[in-house]
Design a protein around this motif. Structure first.
Motif, PDB file in Angstrom:
ATOM      1  N   GLU B 107      29.654  40.562  21.107  1.00 29.94           N
ATOM      2  CA  GLU B 107      28.855  40.673  22.336  1.00 29.94           C
ATOM      3  C   GLU B 107      27.491  40.003  22.183  1.00 29.94           C
ATOM      4  O   GLU B 107      27.020  39.311  23.083  1.00 29.94           O
ATOM      5  CB  GLU B 107      28.654  42.143  22.716  1.00 29.94           C
ATOM      6  N   LEU B 108      26.852  40.233  21.019  1.00 23.24           N
ATOM      7  CA  LEU B 108      25.530  39.624  20.796  1.00 23.24           C
ATOM      8  C   LEU B 108      25.626  38.104  20.831  1.00 23.24           C
ATOM      9  O   LEU B 108      24.769  37.427  21.408  1.00 23.24           O
ATOM     10  CB  LEU B 108      24.941  40.087  19.458  1.00 23.24           C
ATOM     11  N   CYS B 109      26.668  37.555  20.212  1.00 25.76           N
ATOM     12  CA  CYS B 109      26.849  36.100  20.216  1.00 25.76           C
ATOM     13  C   CYS B 109      26.918  35.579  21.648  1.00 25.76           C
ATOM     14  O   CYS B 109      26.226  34.621  22.017  1.00 25.76           O
ATOM     15  CB  CYS B 109      28.125  35.711  19.474  1.00 25.76           C
ATOM     16  N   LEU B 110      27.747  36.232  22.470  1.00 26.88           N
ATOM     17  CA  LEU B 110      27.921  35.776  23.856  1.00 26.88           C
ATOM     18  C   LEU B 110      26.632  35.969  24.664  1.00 26.88           C
ATOM     19  O   LEU B 110      26.246  35.097  25.438  1.00 26.88           O
ATOM     20  CB  LEU B 110      29.104  36.502  24.502  1.00 26.88           C
ATOM     21  N   GLU B 111      25.950  37.103  24.443  1.00 29.77           N
ATOM     22  CA  GLU B 111      24.666  37.333  25.126  1.00 29.77           C
ATOM     23  C   GLU B 111      23.667  36.216  24.837  1.00 29.77           C
ATOM     24  O   GLU B 111      22.865  35.863  25.694  1.00 29.77           O
ATOM     25  CB  GLU B 111      24.028  38.651  24.661  1.00 29.77           C
ATOM     26  N   HIS B 112      23.706  35.715  23.594  1.00 34.15           N
ATOM     27  CA  HIS B 112      22.767  34.655  23.226  1.00 34.15           C
ATOM     28  C   HIS B 112      23.301  33.264  23.586  1.00 34.15           C
ATOM     29  O   HIS B 112      22.761  32.258  23.125  1.00 34.15           O
ATOM     30  CB  HIS B 112      22.425  34.736  21.735  1.00 34.15           C
ATOM     31  N   GLY B 113      24.388  33.215  24.365  1.00 36.57           N
ATOM     32  CA  GLY B 113      24.831  31.941  24.907  1.00 36.57           C
ATOM     33  C   GLY B 113      25.858  31.200  24.069  1.00 36.57           C
ATOM     34  O   GLY B 113      26.048  29.994  24.262  1.00 36.57           O
ATOM     35  N   ALA B 114      26.544  31.897  23.147  1.00 35.54           N
ATOM     36  CA  ALA B 114      27.614  31.229  22.395  1.00 35.54           C
ATOM     37  C   ALA B 114      28.664  30.715  23.366  1.00 35.54           C
ATOM     38  O   ALA B 114      28.958  31.348  24.379  1.00 35.54           O
ATOM     39  CB  ALA B 114      28.240  32.207  21.401  1.00 35.54           C
ATOM     40  N   ARG B 115      29.242  29.543  23.057  1.00 37.79           N
ATOM     41  CA  ARG B 115      30.309  28.991  23.896  1.00 37.79           C
ATOM     42  C   ARG B 115      31.565  29.830  23.831  1.00 37.79           C
ATOM     43  O   ARG B 115      32.332  29.916  24.785  1.00 37.79           O
ATOM     44  CB  ARG B 115      30.708  27.628  23.352  1.00 37.79           C
ATOM     45  N   ASP B 116      31.795  30.430  22.650  1.00 37.10           N
ATOM     46  CA  ASP B 116      33.070  31.101  22.405  1.00 37.10           C
ATOM     47  C   ASP B 116      32.909  31.912  21.122  1.00 37.10           C
ATOM     48  O   ASP B 116      31.941  31.706  20.374  1.00 37.10           O
ATOM     49  CB  ASP B 116      34.164  30.026  22.212  1.00 37.10           C
TER      50      ASP B 116
END
Lengths: 271, 271
Positions: B107-116
């Motif tokens: 979730e943290l990765c995606l919150e910080h704008g990770a593509r995938d």
């Protein structure tokens, strides 16, 4: 950092410290676990750590320390006749993770023969579980205003023979010895109580008892002090723990940092 | 222990080591996380640690390193055009605990704008996610058999300006610089590639580039080497990182351990 920590002010004056802060844990569970046998308590500690669980604290109290608190408070403590208690604090960031640890720890305690596992999840219950531990020093001071504390440490697995040996030294020397400490670190706070022993006898008895405790801890692969340090009090005993070459190297490191011997002179190094 | 570790053989010969063993983790989850922006990847790392989660590894690769592997393997890597990838390995003793960490990290990765967030739970998928990271050195050696590696380290939060500054140094000096490293430790492996640069120019260029990278890392509160050590190669640069009093104290500590200068002479200390 490890060179300066424990150097007792003999190597440097610290003028600035940069701390790495960790967020305060959001979840905490405390367990008070009574045992009929100290060995079983020590085995539980090893088993918890073998399960990759790292509690915030694992404290132990032997029966005599709990009984002293009982006499101070004049009320019965839970499982006051247990040979030993463990106090285990688990903490973490997420409820599920701490609960999972707690389940495993609780089962391990019972597998190793714990009488019961008392659990605290709120501050009020927590204060009750920790009451005895927090009052041990007060209780011992109340009964014997003069007493002497040692804080030897041994590898965790050697805690049972250390405790047994310390109690035996007390019996042989006719002095009351009460122990509690940090089971996770193998660090025992040994309280030697003067009680009614005449001053003169106490003055000769106390160093003998201390030296016997140091020699016992060293024979078990331990150290003569876990937290309190060498300072001035234990410096004459340093040669029990370290050989001449080790002490000489320490002196030379001190020399490198403090050629003028202005930093806390008289500490650590034997006469 | 900290005094001897990193002393590069100048203080002692180690004849015996007692290791504290931890049980191998039973559960492992690996994540490969592409970002369009290195800053976002670095922010994710800080946020993971602020959430009290301690992954076994957090590696990063910048785009140029992934593209080099692509050219080596002659196949397209996943998200090869991402500015940066994080490789995060979570492990632990219990499936639920690792899964809980994995949910939060994802979730943290995606919150910080990770593509995938690409996930591996078995060895085959894991090997695929780590393929690029494992082959970077081979790929760079394949393209430029002569190259030079630095391994500066900075506080984690300073990784983005460090990376940006290193790439800028490369552009200004007309040399290809490819980075990857340990995002959790703030440690960057900087590969300076000779490519077609003539030998003579390379001999003068390389020390200039290295010194500029050291000065940049130091200006960000870092150190000139994270893992590789001072040794003989970097000893003339030690005065960039430490002042005279610090180097003199280190010399005196060496003197305390090795008055005859027989332990790894010529290492660490400048001229």
């Amino acid at each position: 950092m490890q060179l300066l920590i424990g150097s007792e002010g003999t190597l440097a004056v610290v003028t600035k410290i940069v701390l790495r802060l960790l967020p305060l844990p959001k979840v905490q569970v405390d367990l008070l676990v009574p045992y009929d046998d100290f060995q079983a308590a020590a085995d539980t500690v090893s088993d918890i750590i073998a399960h990759h669980i790292v509690p915030a604290t694992i404290e132990f109290m032997e029966r005599d320390s709990v009984l002293a608190v009982e006499r101070l408070l004049q009320k019965e403590m839970p499982h006051h006749d247990a040979a030993a208690h463990l106090l285990i604090q688990l903490d973490g960031h997420r409820r599920e993770a701490v609960d999972a640890d707690y389940e495993v720890v609780g089962e391990l305690c019972l597998e190793h023969g714990a009488r019961d596992v008392l659990v605290a999840r709120d501050q009020r219950t927590r204060d009750r579980l920790w009451e005895a531990r927090r009052l041990i020093i007060d209780a011992l001071n109340d009964e014997s205003p003069v007493n002497h504390m040692e804080d030897v440490a041994v590898p965790r697995a050697e805690l049972p023979p250390l405790l047994q040996g310390i109690k035996e030294i007390g019996r042989q020397r006719g002095v009351r010895v009460v122990c509690f400490g940090h089971a996770g670190d193998g660090n025992v706070h040994v309280n030697v109580l003067k009680d009614g022993i005449p001053d003169e006898r106490w003055e000769t008895l106390m160093p003998t008892v201390s030296e016997e405790i140091y020699r016992l801890a060293l024979s078990l692969g331990g150290t003569i002090t876990g937290e309190h340090g060498i300072g001035a009090t234990r410096r004459q005993y340093l040669p029990l723990a370290l050989d001449d070459a080790q002490i000489e190297l320490m002196r030379r490191i001190r020399e490198a940092f403090d050629p003028n011997h202005i930093l806390n002179p008289g500490k650590i190094f034997p006469g």
